[in-house]
Design a protein around this motif. Sequence first.
Motif, PDB file in Angstrom:
ATOM      1  N   TYR A 110       0.840  -1.203   0.000  1.00 55.63           N
ATOM      2  CA  TYR A 110       0.000   0.000   0.000  1.00 55.63           C
ATOM      3  C   TYR A 110       0.874   1.252   0.000  1.00 55.63           C
ATOM      4  CZ  TYR A 110      -4.083  -2.888   1.053  1.00 55.63           C
ATOM      5  OH  TYR A 110      -5.093  -3.812   0.985  1.00 55.63           O
ATOM      6  N   TYR A 111       0.317   2.344  -0.539  1.00 55.14           N
ATOM      7  CA  TYR A 111       1.110   3.565  -0.711  1.00 55.14           C
ATOM      8  C   TYR A 111       0.410   4.825  -0.186  1.00 55.14           C
ATOM      9  CZ  TYR A 111       3.662   0.371  -3.688  1.00 55.14           C
ATOM     10  OH  TYR A 111       4.358  -0.718  -4.142  1.00 55.14           O
ATOM     11  N   GLY A 112      -0.651   4.666   0.597  1.00 54.93           N
ATOM     12  CA  GLY A 112      -1.357   5.826   1.110  1.00 54.93           C
ATOM     13  C   GLY A 112      -2.051   6.618   0.023  1.00 54.93           C
ATOM     14  N   GLU A 113      -2.522   5.936  -1.013  1.00 50.23           N
ATOM     15  CA  GLU A 113      -3.129   6.588  -2.172  1.00 50.23           C
ATOM     16  C   GLU A 113      -4.640   6.403  -2.219  1.00 50.23           C
ATOM     17  OE1 GLU A 113      -0.867   4.740  -5.271  1.00 50.23           O
ATOM     18  OE2 GLU A 113       0.880   6.059  -4.989  1.00 50.23           O
ATOM     19  N   GLY A 114      -5.244   6.025  -1.076  1.00 47.80           N
ATOM     20  CA  GLY A 114      -6.694   5.925  -1.016  1.00 47.80           C
ATOM     21  C   GLY A 114      -7.281   4.650  -1.566  1.00 47.80           C
ATOM     22  N   ASP A 165      -5.532   2.168   3.958  1.00 49.99           N
ATOM     23  CA  ASP A 165      -4.380   2.367   3.073  1.00 49.99           C
ATOM     24  C   ASP A 165      -3.368   3.306   3.745  1.00 49.99           C
ATOM     25  OD1 ASP A 165      -2.580   2.869   1.077  1.00 49.99           O
ATOM     26  OD2 ASP A 165      -4.066   3.350  -0.455  1.00 49.99           O
ATOM     27  N   ILE A 166      -2.409   2.699   4.405  1.00 49.65           N
ATOM     28  CA  ILE A 166      -1.307   3.435   5.025  1.00 49.65           C
ATOM     29  C   ILE A 166      -0.044   3.111   4.236  1.00 49.65           C
ATOM     30  CG2 ILE A 166       0.066   3.767   7.126  1.00 49.65           C
ATOM     31  CD1 ILE A 166      -2.364   2.776   8.700  1.00 49.65           C
ATOM     32  N   ARG A 167       0.699   4.120   3.863  1.00 50.26           N
ATOM     33  CA  ARG A 167       1.876   3.905   3.014  1.00 50.26           C
ATOM     34  C   ARG A 167       2.844   2.895   3.647  1.00 50.26           C
ATOM     35  NH1 ARG A 167       7.064   5.981   2.832  1.00 50.26           N
ATOM     36  NH2 ARG A 167       8.059   5.801   0.781  1.00 50.26           N
ATOM     37  N   GLY A 168       3.157   1.871   2.864  1.00 48.59           N
ATOM     38  CA  GLY A 168       4.167   0.899   3.247  1.00 48.59           C
ATOM     39  C   GLY A 168       3.645  -0.354   3.898  1.00 48.59           C
ATOM     40  N   ARG A 169       2.392  -0.368   4.334  1.00 46.97           N
ATOM     41  CA  ARG A 169       1.898  -1.592   4.934  1.00 46.97           C
ATOM     42  C   ARG A 169       1.660  -2.635   3.845  1.00 46.97           C
ATOM     43  NH1 ARG A 169      -2.540  -4.121   5.437  1.00 46.97           N
ATOM     44  NH2 ARG A 169      -4.507  -3.462   4.483  1.00 46.97           N
ATOM     45  N   THR A 170       1.606  -3.870   4.223  1.00 52.10           N
ATOM     46  CA  THR A 170       1.425  -4.956   3.264  1.00 52.10           C
ATOM     47  C   THR A 170       0.278  -5.852   3.687  1.00 52.10           C
ATOM     48  OG1 THR A 170       3.022  -6.371   4.427  1.00 52.10           O
ATOM     49  CG2 THR A 170       3.876  -5.015   2.618  1.00 52.10           C
ATOM     50  N   CYS A 171      -0.302  -6.535   2.723  1.00 56.11           N
ATOM     51  CA  CYS A 171      -1.215  -7.645   3.031  1.00 56.11           C
ATOM     52  C   CYS A 171      -0.506  -8.932   2.627  1.00 56.11           C
ATOM     53  CB  CYS A 171      -2.552  -7.499   2.324  1.00 56.11           C
ATOM     54  SG  CYS A 171      -2.516  -7.587   0.524  1.00 56.11           S
ATOM     55  N   HIS A 172      -0.748  -9.975   3.376  1.00 54.46           N
ATOM     56  CA  HIS A 172      -0.082 -11.249   3.115  1.00 54.46           C
ATOM     57  C   HIS A 172      -0.465 -11.803   1.748  1.00 54.46           C
ATOM     58  CE1 HIS A 172       0.547 -15.732   4.442  1.00 54.46           C
ATOM     59  NE2 HIS A 172       1.434 -15.337   3.555  1.00 54.46           N
ATOM     60  N   GLU A 173      -1.740 -11.727   1.425  1.00 48.18           N
ATOM     61  CA  GLU A 173      -2.254 -12.416   0.237  1.00 48.18           C
ATOM     62  C   GLU A 173      -3.164 -11.490  -0.555  1.00 48.18           C
ATOM     63  OE1 GLU A 173      -4.182 -16.833  -0.505  1.00 48.18           O
ATOM     64  OE2 GLU A 173      -4.943 -15.651   1.172  1.00 48.18           O
ATOM     65  N   ALA A 174      -2.993 -11.466  -1.855  1.00 53.42           N
ATOM     66  CA  ALA A 174      -3.919 -10.785  -2.757  1.00 53.42           C
ATOM     67  C   ALA A 174      -4.720 -11.849  -3.491  1.00 53.42           C
ATOM     68  CB  ALA A 174      -3.166  -9.900  -3.746  1.00 53.42           C
TER      69      ALA A 174
END
Length: 466
Positions: A214-218, A223-232
Motif C-alpha cells: 500500500y502507498y497511502g493513495e486511497g 491504506d497506510i503507506r508501506g503496509r502490506t497484506c499477506h495475500e492478494a
Amino acid sequence: MKIDKTLKAASLTPKIRRLWEASAPKIDSIETTCQPGSGSPVFTVRGRYTARGWTEWTQGFQYGSALLQFDATGDRKYLAMGREMTVKVMASHVSHVGVHDHGFNNVSTYGNLWRLMKEGRIGYNGHECDFYELALKISGAVQAARWRNTADGTGYIYSFNGPQSLFVDTIRSCRALAMSHMLGHVLMGERDARISLLGRLIEHAGNTARWNVYYGEGRDAYDIRGRTCHEALFNVNDGNFRAPSTQQGYSPFSTWTRGLAWAMLGFAEQLEFLQRIPDAELKPFGGRRPVQAMMLKAATATCDFYIEHATATDGIPYWDTGAPGLAEMEGWQDRPADPYNEHEPVDSSAAAIAAQGLLRLGRQLKEGHGQDARARKEGQRYFQAGLTVANTLFDEPYLSMDPKHQGLILHSVYHRPNGWDYIARGQRVPNGESSMWGDYHARELALYLQRIIDGGTYYTFFGSED
C-alpha cells in the motif's frame, strides 16, 4: 524505532563472532535429530526442532545454514555437510511444481554452493559447477511455470493455496527466477514458446508491488503507506483483483510483520540484481527506469513503514501491527519489545529478515552512482536502522547461547492464527522458541555484515561479477 545513528558495522564484530560460536553446535544437534525422511525442521518446541506438515519449505534453510557457517568461519566440516545433504536430499525440491518456495529451498543450497565456487571459496570443479547450475536453471523455470494471468495481461506466481492467491512472501523466492535467467535459461512453453524468466520476475514483482503493498493513495480505508497484506486474491475466471487476505496475519487490513519483512528484503535484493542486468535485456519489459522505479517505490515504502509503524524502539516487531492485544500495551512503540509480555508475541524472524532489507536498500541509496544528497541521506537512515535491528537481535534475550536449545534466535512466531506456536507453562503467549527461517536469515544477516566489516566480496545471492 529509535535508530542509533552512531552505530558502526564494525562495532557488531564481537556479537557476530559470538553468534557463529553459538551457531555451530546447534547445526550439529539438528543434523543428529532431524534426519532426512522425518520431515523438515520448521520450529522448536521446548527448544527442539520439530516438523510441521504444511509444505517442506524450510529444508533448504537447514542445509543452507551449514553452508553459511562454512562461509563465515572456514570450517570445512559444514561445507561437507551442506554439500552432501544438498545432493542427497534437495533434488525433489528442484522439480517441485506445487509450491512457491523455490528461492527459499534451492537458492539457499545449490545457490550458495554455486556462489561459493564462483567466489573461489571452494575449489572450482567444472562438472560440480554444471550440476549446481542445472539445478538452479530448472528450479527457476519450474517456479515460473506456476503462473496465473491477470486482467491486464501480466501475471504472478501463485502460492500453494491455488491460482487465486498471490503471496507477498514470493517476492523473496523470485531469486530462483533471477538465478535461472542469469545463467541463460528460459521456460519453454506450448509450441516451443520461449518465455523469459526475467519477464516473469518483473511481472510478478509488479503485481506484488501493486496489490500486496500500500502507498497511502486511497486504495481502501486502511491504506497506510508501506503496509502490506499477506495475500492478494484474484478472480481466476477473468484475472481481476478481488480482495486482500491473509493466512498468517491477524487481518487483511493489518500488517503481518514477517510478510512486511519479506517485501522489504525481496524488493531490495531484486534492485541489486537489476544492476547486473544489461539495459538491452530490460528493454522488452519497459526499460530500466520504470522497472527500477516500481521496485524502489515498494522497497522504500515498506522500509519506512517498518521503521515508523511496525516496531518497538529496539527495532523488533510484534507479530502483526493490528494484533488485538497491542491495545492492552499502551506505548508499546515507545519502549523495547518485551517477548515475555502477556498479550502478544514478538517475531524475531521478521526482524532478521527486515534488517537485511534495510541494510541492502540503504547501501544502494547511499553508495549508488548518481544518487542525490537526499537519497544518500535516506540511504544512511535505512542502513543505520538495519544496524540497530541487528545490534538488538545478536544479543540476549534473542541470541540463544543455551547449548541445549537447538534454536539460534529466540522468540520467533510461525502461525499465530492456527495456534501452532508452543506456549510454555506460565506464559500467556508464544516465546522462547525459534524457527528455521529465522535462524537462517540471522546467519545470512551476520554473514552480510561480516563481509562488509572485513572488506570482503559483497554478499549477494547472485554472486560477485568477477
